[in-house]
Design an enzyme around this catalytic site. Structure first.
Site, short mmCIF file in Angstrom:
data_model
loop_
_atom_site.label_atom_id
_atom_site.label_comp_id
_atom_site.label_asym_id
_atom_site.label_seq_id
_atom_site.Cartn_x
_atom_site.Cartn_y
_atom_site.Cartn_z
N GLY A 18 0.83 -1.20 0.00
CA GLY A 18 0.00 0.00 0.00
C GLY A 18 0.86 1.25 0.00
O GLY A 18 1.71 1.43 -0.85
N ALA A 21 2.79 4.47 -3.01
CA ALA A 21 2.94 3.77 -4.28
C ALA A 21 1.73 2.92 -4.60
O ALA A 21 1.16 2.99 -5.69
CB ALA A 21 4.21 2.90 -4.25
N SER A 45 -0.75 -4.48 4.85
CA SER A 45 -0.93 -4.83 6.25
C SER A 45 -0.65 -3.64 7.14
O SER A 45 0.32 -2.91 6.94
CB SER A 45 0.00 -5.98 6.64
OG SER A 45 -0.08 -6.22 8.04
N VAL A 53 7.43 8.34 0.94
CA VAL A 53 8.54 8.51 0.01
C VAL A 53 8.85 9.97 -0.25
O VAL A 53 9.67 10.28 -1.09
CB VAL A 53 8.24 7.80 -1.33
CG1 VAL A 53 8.23 6.31 -1.14
CG2 VAL A 53 6.93 8.30 -1.92
N LYS A 84 4.21 24.88 -3.27
CA LYS A 84 5.67 24.85 -3.46
C LYS A 84 5.99 25.49 -4.81
O LYS A 84 5.57 24.99 -5.86
CB LYS A 84 6.18 23.41 -3.42
CG LYS A 84 7.66 23.27 -3.75
CD LYS A 84 8.06 21.80 -3.84
CE LYS A 84 9.50 21.65 -4.28
NZ LYS A 84 9.89 20.24 -4.45
N PRO A 102 13.59 27.33 -9.40
CA PRO A 102 12.16 27.66 -9.46
C PRO A 102 11.42 26.77 -10.45
O PRO A 102 12.02 26.15 -11.34
CB PRO A 102 12.18 29.10 -9.96
CG PRO A 102 13.38 29.12 -10.89
CD PRO A 102 14.40 28.17 -10.28
N VAL A 191 2.07 -10.65 2.84
CA VAL A 191 2.48 -11.63 1.85
C VAL A 191 3.81 -12.25 2.30
O VAL A 191 4.79 -11.55 2.53
CB VAL A 191 2.63 -11.00 0.46
CG1 VAL A 191 3.20 -12.01 -0.53
CG2 VAL A 191 1.28 -10.47 -0.04
N LEU A 338 9.50 2.29 -4.49
CA LEU A 338 10.76 1.83 -3.91
C LEU A 338 11.13 0.42 -4.35
O LEU A 338 12.31 0.06 -4.36
CB LEU A 338 10.67 1.87 -2.38
CG LEU A 338 10.38 3.23 -1.74
CD1 LEU A 338 10.29 3.10 -0.23
CD2 LEU A 338 11.43 4.25 -2.13
N THR A 349 11.44 13.84 -6.43
CA THR A 349 10.94 13.11 -7.60
C THR A 349 10.28 11.78 -7.27
O THR A 349 9.77 11.12 -8.17
CB THR A 349 12.10 12.85 -8.57
OG1 THR A 349 13.17 12.20 -7.87
CG2 THR A 349 12.62 14.16 -9.17
#
Length: 517
Positions: A18, A21, A45, A53, A84, A102, A191, A338, A349
């Site tokens: 979850g 991502a 879970s 992230v 931002k 910028p 899992v 990740l 990013t």
């Protein structure tokens, strides 16, 4: 793609993991496959903590929000978001020096010529201006002001762009609600095993309580574990830690102090860099550092000595490894977030790479034959994104003039990838930049960082001499003070938030559990 019209179409998508991502993938998949017969199941879970992230985004993140039909104001309010306009870099080139990266335009064309080239000619003639004097996002950020560029038409401010500072956990919750309302089934569980078919494809995953979940297409959002693509399918990890030295971060959340600034602060430290990201209800803080140059205790002490406001959550240490999988898409499984790779959050990013990963998957969406050509193109495009970001991040380090600590001496001396070496040499020649397909960072970004770090082209392009110099100098002399004055007349960032999109009342979580901001 309806299974009624394509009998070989994907019928079941299983997302393992979850967090940001998993729920970005689930939201995008459910938006496009709603009512088409494609089932989407996400397994996560509560026992496994998620790693936020990043709480800072770049402008394309808003494309995700808009593409899903989500109301931007509602999203901002429910995720405690703030605006931002830029990233402010302090102490990167040398101690005591600062510059902005910028979002949006810098100046505008003069005649038929790019503004940056005209500015370079002016500098060659001794003009006293700085490049960022002509960036509308910088003008607002430096004065702590904000207005959406769309509300500033017919002013110089209209050339700005913006992103958001967000609470990663609240974003995951928001997108979970969005996805579940469109039919995504969430399954609670851990899992523990992955079963593959004779052809090497993933057949099903098995959970701790012995339940099994089968599917046609699997999306691996299991974080650094990379349970499916890495551990099960054995896709190699391409390690970039020889180019990017930071491998750990300490993170903490603090109370806001004063008006939230409309930019991400990135302040270079002795063994890495510190961030500060103000949201509406709190600020995210962290120190990304190299464990070969600094201990965890020293990093924690440094961060806590510099944060503003009382600590609400943390500090906590997060180890990470910089790099990417050799292939993100392997067989019938795609690693996103990740699980596919990680690059330190210097240019914010991480969330965008999740969006890109799912966007490309939808563009090259397979049927149950999983044509290898689709996977090959997907892998090429994603690797290109990761390598572009890697090069952009390395640029900040290798061009530093700091030599006051072992970290900075080593960071300056790393062996550069050929792609970055070629880009720097091309830029030094006459401010030229290679044209890429769907590049993440446009010319103003490269120009801002190059100039901020002291990398200036040896000459401007000769065609600019066709413009009378008086026209260039007059344009610069007039536009910079106008831009500054227009920004000065705006509401502060905090005032704009309070008036137009105040966040909902926020109940703070207990301090017991920490998460990376």
């Amino acid at each position: 793609m309806s299974t009624d019209t394509n009998p070989n179409g994907i019928r079941k998508v299983v997302i393992v993991g979850g967090g940001s991502a998993g729920w970005i993938c689930a939201a995008m998949a459910s938006h496009y496959f709603h009512k088409t017969g494609v089932a989407i199941e996400l397994i996560e879970s509560e026992e496994i903590g998620t790693i936020g992230v990043g709480e800072s985004t770049i402008p394309p993140f808003l494309q995700l929000i808009h593409s899903l039909g989500i109301d931007e104001q509602d999203f901002i309010q429910k995720t405690q978001a703030s605006f931002k306009l830029a990233i402010r870099f302090e102490n990167w080139r040398q101690k005591g020096q600062a510059y902005y990266h910028p979002f949006g335009q810098i100046g505008g064309p003069i005649g038929r010529h790019e503004f940056y080239q005209c500015w370079l000619r002016a500098k060659a003639n001794g003009h006293p201006s700085n490049l960022q004097d002509f960036a509308p996002a910088t003008a607002m950020a430096d004065q702590g002001k904000f207005i959406p560029p769309a509300r500033a038409q017919r002013t110089l401010l209209s050339g700005a762009s913006y992103a958001l500072h967000i609470d990663a956990k609240l974003v995951a919750k928001y997108l979970r609600d969005f996805a579940e309302a469109r039919g995504v089934v969430r399954t609670e569980g851990i899992v523990t095993d992955v079963v593959t078919r004779p052809d090497g494809f993933v057949d099903k995953v098995i959970m701790k309580d012995a339940r099994e979940v089968s599917g046609d297409l699997f999306i691996d959002c299991s974080g650094f574990r990379s349970l499916l693509v890495g551990q099960t399918l054995g896709e190699a990890f391409v390690d970039w830690s020889d180019m990017l030295l930071c491998d750990r971060a300490v993170a903490a959340q603090t109370e806001n102090v004063g008006d939230p600034h409309p930019y991400t602060l990135s302040q270079a430290q002795d063994a890495g860099w510190r961030w500060r990201i103000p949201l509406q209800h709190r600020a995210g803080n962290g120190y990304a550092f190299s464990s070969r140059h600094l201990s965890d205790d020293e990093a924690v002490s440094t961060l806590l000595s510099q944060v503003e406001g009382d600590v609400l959550l943390g500090p906590t240490i997060i180890p990470f490894k910089t790099g990417m999988r050799q292939r993100f898409w392997s067989g019938n499984c795609v690693a996103i977030g990740l699980a596919g790779g990680f690059i330190e959050p210097l240019e914010s990013t991480a969330l965008h790479l999740i969006y890109r990963g799912m966007d490309f998957l939808l563009r090259f969406f397979p049927d149950r034959d999983f044509d290898p050509a689709l996977a090959a193109e997907y892998n090429r495009r994603m690797a290109g994104d990761y390598e572009e970001i890697r090069d952009f991040i390395v640029l900040h380090y290798c061009t530093s003039q700091r030599d006051d600590t072992p970290f900075w001496r080593e960071a300056r001396a790393v062996a550069l990838p050929d792609s970055l070496k070629a880009r720097i040499e091309l830029f030094r020649a006459s401010a030229a930049l290679p044209d890429g397909i769907d590049d993440m960072f446009r010319a103003p970004s490269w120009q801002s960082v190059m100039e901020g770090m002291g990398v200036r082209p040896r000459r401007y392009q000769q065609l600019v001499d066709t413009v009378p110099y008086a026209v260039i100098s007059q344009t610069l002399d007039q536009s910079a003070p106008i831009l500054k004055a227009q920004a000065a007349g705006l509401p502060s960032h905090g005032e704009f938030l309070a008036q137009h999109c105040p966040a909902e009342p926020f109940v703070r979580a207990p301090k017991a559990q920490a998460a990376l901001v």
